[in-house]
Enzyme design. Structure first.
Site, PDB file in Angstrom:
ATOM      1  N   GLY A  99       0.816  -1.217   0.000  1.00  0.00           N
ATOM      2  CA  GLY A  99       0.000   0.000   0.000  1.00  0.00           C
ATOM      3  C   GLY A  99       0.849   1.266   0.000  1.00  0.00           C
ATOM      4  O   GLY A  99       0.314   2.379  -0.083  1.00  0.00           O
ATOM      5  N   GLY A 100       2.159   1.131   0.099  1.00  0.00           N
ATOM      6  CA  GLY A 100       3.015   2.302   0.289  1.00  0.00           C
ATOM      7  C   GLY A 100       3.476   2.974  -0.993  1.00  0.00           C
ATOM      8  O   GLY A 100       3.065   2.601  -2.093  1.00  0.00           O
ATOM      9  N   GLY A 149       5.375   0.363  -2.754  1.00  0.00           N
ATOM     10  CA  GLY A 149       4.557  -0.834  -2.951  1.00  0.00           C
ATOM     11  C   GLY A 149       3.540  -0.691  -4.072  1.00  0.00           C
ATOM     12  O   GLY A 149       3.340  -1.637  -4.849  1.00  0.00           O
ATOM     13  N   SER A 161      13.374  -2.635   2.262  1.00  0.00           N
ATOM     14  CA  SER A 161      13.267  -1.786   3.461  1.00  0.00           C
ATOM     15  C   SER A 161      14.645  -1.415   4.006  1.00  0.00           C
ATOM     16  O   SER A 161      15.518  -2.278   4.143  1.00  0.00           O
ATOM     17  CB  SER A 161      12.505  -2.531   4.564  1.00  0.00           C
ATOM     18  OG  SER A 161      11.384  -3.191   4.036  1.00  0.00           O
ATOM     19  N   ASP A 174      20.897   1.887  -6.879  1.00  0.00           N
ATOM     20  CA  ASP A 174      22.243   2.470  -6.989  1.00  0.00           C
ATOM     21  C   ASP A 174      22.809   2.259  -8.396  1.00  0.00           C
ATOM     22  O   ASP A 174      23.477   3.133  -8.949  1.00  0.00           O
ATOM     23  CB  ASP A 174      23.174   1.837  -5.942  1.00  0.00           C
ATOM     24  CG  ASP A 174      22.639   2.034  -4.538  1.00  0.00           C
ATOM     25  OD1 ASP A 174      22.158   3.145  -4.245  1.00  0.00           O
ATOM     26  OD2 ASP A 174      22.684   1.082  -3.741  1.00  0.00           O
ATOM     27  N   HIS A 225      24.222  -0.413   0.731  1.00  0.00           N
ATOM     28  CA  HIS A 225      23.269   0.583   0.232  1.00  0.00           C
ATOM     29  C   HIS A 225      23.081   1.710   1.242  1.00  0.00           C
ATOM     30  O   HIS A 225      22.049   1.832   1.889  1.00  0.00           O
ATOM     31  CB  HIS A 225      21.921  -0.073  -0.102  1.00  0.00           C
ATOM     32  CG  HIS A 225      20.882   0.923  -0.525  1.00  0.00           C
ATOM     33  ND1 HIS A 225      20.962   1.620  -1.714  1.00  0.00           N
ATOM     34  CD2 HIS A 225      19.768   1.379   0.095  1.00  0.00           C
ATOM     35  CE1 HIS A 225      19.936   2.445  -1.798  1.00  0.00           C
ATOM     36  NE2 HIS A 225      19.191   2.324  -0.717  1.00  0.00           N
TER      37      HIS A 225
HETATM   38  P1  NAD Z   1       5.813   4.287   2.670  1.00  0.00           P
HETATM   39  O1  NAD Z   1       5.653   4.786   4.057  1.00  0.00           O
HETATM   40  O2  NAD Z   1       5.219   5.058   1.563  1.00  0.00           O
HETATM   41  O3  NAD Z   1       5.258   2.804   2.564  1.00  0.00           O
HETATM   42  C1  NAD Z   1       5.585   1.822   3.477  1.00  0.00           C
HETATM   43  C2  NAD Z   1       4.422   0.884   3.602  1.00  0.00           C
HETATM   44  O4  NAD Z   1       4.785  -0.142   4.534  1.00  0.00           O
HETATM   45  C3  NAD Z   1       3.141   1.543   4.159  1.00  0.00           C
HETATM   46  O5  NAD Z   1       2.061   1.314   3.286  1.00  0.00           O
HETATM   47  C4  NAD Z   1       2.916   0.866   5.501  1.00  0.00           C
HETATM   48  O6  NAD Z   1       1.558   0.682   5.846  1.00  0.00           O
HETATM   49  C5  NAD Z   1       3.614  -0.466   5.236  1.00  0.00           C
HETATM   50  N1  NAD Z   1       3.939  -1.192   6.452  1.00  0.00           N
HETATM   51  C6  NAD Z   1       4.428  -0.727   7.628  1.00  0.00           C
HETATM   52  N2  NAD Z   1       4.568  -1.742   8.507  1.00  0.00           N
HETATM   53  C7  NAD Z   1       4.167  -2.857   7.853  1.00  0.00           C
HETATM   54  C8  NAD Z   1       4.086  -4.219   8.217  1.00  0.00           C
HETATM   55  N3  NAD Z   1       4.422  -4.645   9.433  1.00  0.00           N
HETATM   56  N4  NAD Z   1       3.642  -5.103   7.299  1.00  0.00           N
HETATM   57  C9  NAD Z   1       3.287  -4.689   6.059  1.00  0.00           C
HETATM   58  N5  NAD Z   1       3.343  -3.412   5.664  1.00  0.00           N
HETATM   59  C10 NAD Z   1       3.777  -2.517   6.550  1.00  0.00           C
HETATM   60  O7  NAD Z   1       7.393   4.092   2.422  1.00  0.00           O
HETATM   61  P2  NAD Z   1       8.139   3.841   1.031  1.00  0.00           P
HETATM   62  O8  NAD Z   1       8.523   5.128   0.441  1.00  0.00           O
HETATM   63  O9  NAD Z   1       7.357   2.877   0.235  1.00  0.00           O
HETATM   64  O10 NAD Z   1       9.508   3.156   1.556  1.00  0.00           O
HETATM   65  C11 NAD Z   1       9.480   1.898   2.149  1.00  0.00           C
HETATM   66  C12 NAD Z   1      10.886   1.474   2.578  1.00  0.00           C
HETATM   67  O11 NAD Z   1      11.741   1.301   1.447  1.00  0.00           O
HETATM   68  C13 NAD Z   1      11.588   2.491   3.474  1.00  0.00           C
HETATM   69  O12 NAD Z   1      12.255   1.816   4.508  1.00  0.00           O
HETATM   70  C14 NAD Z   1      12.607   3.130   2.550  1.00  0.00           C
HETATM   71  O13 NAD Z   1      13.701   3.663   3.230  1.00  0.00           O
HETATM   72  C15 NAD Z   1      12.984   1.958   1.687  1.00  0.00           C
HETATM   73  N6  NAD Z   1      13.628   2.277   0.405  1.00  0.00           N
HETATM   74  C16 NAD Z   1      14.632   1.468  -0.017  1.00  0.00           C
HETATM   75  C17 NAD Z   1      15.246   1.709  -1.221  1.00  0.00           C
HETATM   76  C18 NAD Z   1      16.349   0.815  -1.706  1.00  0.00           C
HETATM   77  O14 NAD Z   1      17.063   1.195  -2.626  1.00  0.00           O
HETATM   78  N7  NAD Z   1      16.512  -0.372  -1.177  1.00  0.00           N
HETATM   79  C19 NAD Z   1      14.841   2.788  -2.011  1.00  0.00           C
HETATM   80  C20 NAD Z   1      13.806   3.588  -1.564  1.00  0.00           C
HETATM   81  C21 NAD Z   1      13.199   3.333  -0.333  1.00  0.00           C
HETATM   82  C1  LMR Z   2      17.332   5.557  -1.805  1.00  0.00           C
HETATM   83  O1  LMR Z   2      18.492   5.269  -2.065  1.00  0.00           O
HETATM   84  O2  LMR Z   2      16.685   6.374  -2.478  1.00  0.00           O
HETATM   85  C2  LMR Z   2      16.637   4.859  -0.668  1.00  0.00           C
HETATM   86  O3  LMR Z   2      17.528   4.086   0.079  1.00  0.00           O
HETATM   87  C3  LMR Z   2      15.812   5.757   0.176  1.00  0.00           C
HETATM   88  C4  LMR Z   2      16.606   6.726   1.000  1.00  0.00           C
HETATM   89  O4  LMR Z   2      16.368   6.793   2.211  1.00  0.00           O
HETATM   90  O5  LMR Z   2      17.448   7.431   0.448  1.00  0.00           O
END
Ligand code: NAD
Ligand code: LMR
Length: 345
Positions: free
Chosen positions: A33-34, A37, A140, A172, A199
């Site tokens: 839902g995020g 996501g 995450s 990246d 990362h």
């Molecule tokens: P967001 O807040 O928009 O979405 C996160 C979603 O997770 C929400 O819908 C929330 O309800 C859900 N959630 C929270 N706890 C949960 C649980 N226990 N079970 C299931 N769902 C749950 O955040 P986002 O922008 O989608 O980012 C999500 C994560 O991805 C963050 O930790 C962010 O730092 C990370 N991220 C990683 C990268 C990468 O390169 N690996 C890049 C961007 C963001």
């Molecule tokens: C990114 O590289 O964009 C993600 O890891 C989200 C962040 O916190 O920068």
């Protein structure tokens, strides 16, 4: 003679066709839902290797599933609310985890640890119980710690296969390709930068010197390019001004990595991409997770379709050796923090 060998070839071809046509790939998105996501679910709906899409979130997944399910591709889509995690995970081949909180300006990824570590730990425990053979793709943050967390949870549950757990570092690579193309006036589709390490900030080590486009990039242009790749996430966090971090480019990167893995699962050979996995490369220095080029594919009978081969780093320039020196101690701390969290849980 000719007729017999032609018949044999036809038979083998039709066997190949029917096995790939009937192979099922159920993919679950936890956190569907995020910000990541939702577009990730959309892109996975477009992937012909995905036969079933299972969307789970503590908020809003059934709505996202209803929406995405109207897209006219063949896969089935199901949405699951907060109390239906086990149902969402049943029979999954691949689980992608973008659940957790994103950064706000001024935060590091490690600042997310307190909230996201337990979210990821609990989701990993459910996967280990319900769908222990699934490949787990961790988005995450902080990835440098959440991948060791998932691995330690699987280990505790007695179902750990290091070839099945991946930290998604594709964003990246995507940034490195785009930014290097930008400074060299080339087409990003022709650029393929290997990004190694982890990362976050200094743990992100782009191997620019190994690309034909990057060979002539030196001095201030090189330093600025590396800084932009290492801190590209901050650029987005600042531009979004409190409304989160990268979501659209991440959804693209996550769908791309999932697609790479699915291609390997469906029999394609030679799929080699960087990803953060349990790795022997720096294990002698106590760093047992590391991102480098990994060939995805079939490894053993016990562990089909995961990490096939971990490649070494190849030749590094003097600048890249310095970047690696700065990466290793920070990465080690992040990994240890994740492991300790599970030990103390
Ligand atoms: P967001 O807040 O928009 O979405 C996160 C979603 O997770 C929400 O819908 C929330 O309800 C859900 N959630 C929270 N706890 C949960 C649980 N226990 N079970 C299931 N769902 C749950 O955040 P986002 O922008 O989608 O980012 C999500 C994560 O991805 C963050 O930790 C962010 O730092 C990370 N991220 C990683 C990268 C990468 O390169 N690996 C890049 C961007 C963001
Ligand atoms: C990114 O590289 O964009 C993600 O890891 C989200 C962040 O916190 O920068």
């Amino acid at each position: 003679m000719f007729a017999r060998s032609a018949a044999r070839a036809l038979k083998s071809q039709s066997r190949q066709f029917s096995s790939s046509a009937t192979r099922q790939s159920k993919v679950a998105v936890l956190g569907a839902g995020g910000g990541i996501g939702q577009p990730l679910s959309l892109l996975l709906k477009l992937n012909p290797h995905v036969t079933e899409l299972s969307l789970y979130d503590i908020r809003g997944a059934p709505g996202v599933a209803a929406d995405v399910s109207h897209i006219d591709t063949a896969s089935e889509v199901h949405g699951y609310p907060a109390d239906k995690l086990d149902q969402a995970l049943e029979g999954t081949d691949v689980v992608v985890i973008p659940a957790g909180v994103p950064r706000k300006p001024g935060m590091t990824r490690d600042d997310l640890f307190n909230t996201n570590a337990s979210i990821v730990r609990d989701l990993a425990a459910a996967i280990a119980r319900v769908s222990p053979k699934a490949k787990v793709l961790v988005i995450s943050n902080p990835v440098n710690s959440t991948v060791p967390i998932v691995s330690a949870v699987f280990e505790k549950a007695g179902v750990y296969d290091p070839a099945h757990i991946f930290g998604v570092t594709t964003l990246d690579v995507v940034r490195a390709n785009r930014f290097l193309a930008g400074v060299t006036g080339t087409n990003p589709k022709d650029v393929k930068v290997t990004v190694v390490g982890g990362h976050s900030g200094a743990t992100i080590v782009p191997l620019i010197s190994q690309t034909p486009q990057g060979k002539g990039v030196t001095g201030e242009v090189y330093d600025k390019l590396v800084h932009r790749i290492q801190f590209g996430g901050d650029e987005v966090v600042q531009a979004k001004d409190g409304a989160g971090s990268a979501t659209l480019s991440m959804a693209y990167a996550g769908a791309r990595f999932t697609g790479d893995l699915l291609r390997a699962i469906h029999g394609e050979k030679g799929v080699v991409v960087p990803t953060f996995v349990k790795s022997p490369l720096f294990a002698d220095q106590g760093i047992d997770f590391f991102s480098s080029n990994v060939e995805l594919g079939v490894r053993t009978v016990l562990s089909p379709n995961g990490v096939e081969k971990i490649h070494g780093l190849g030749e590094l320039s003097e600048s890249e050796k310095k970047l690696l020196d700065a990466c290793l101690p920070e990465l080690k701390k992040n990994i240890e923090k994740g492991k300790k969290f599970v030990q103390q849980s």
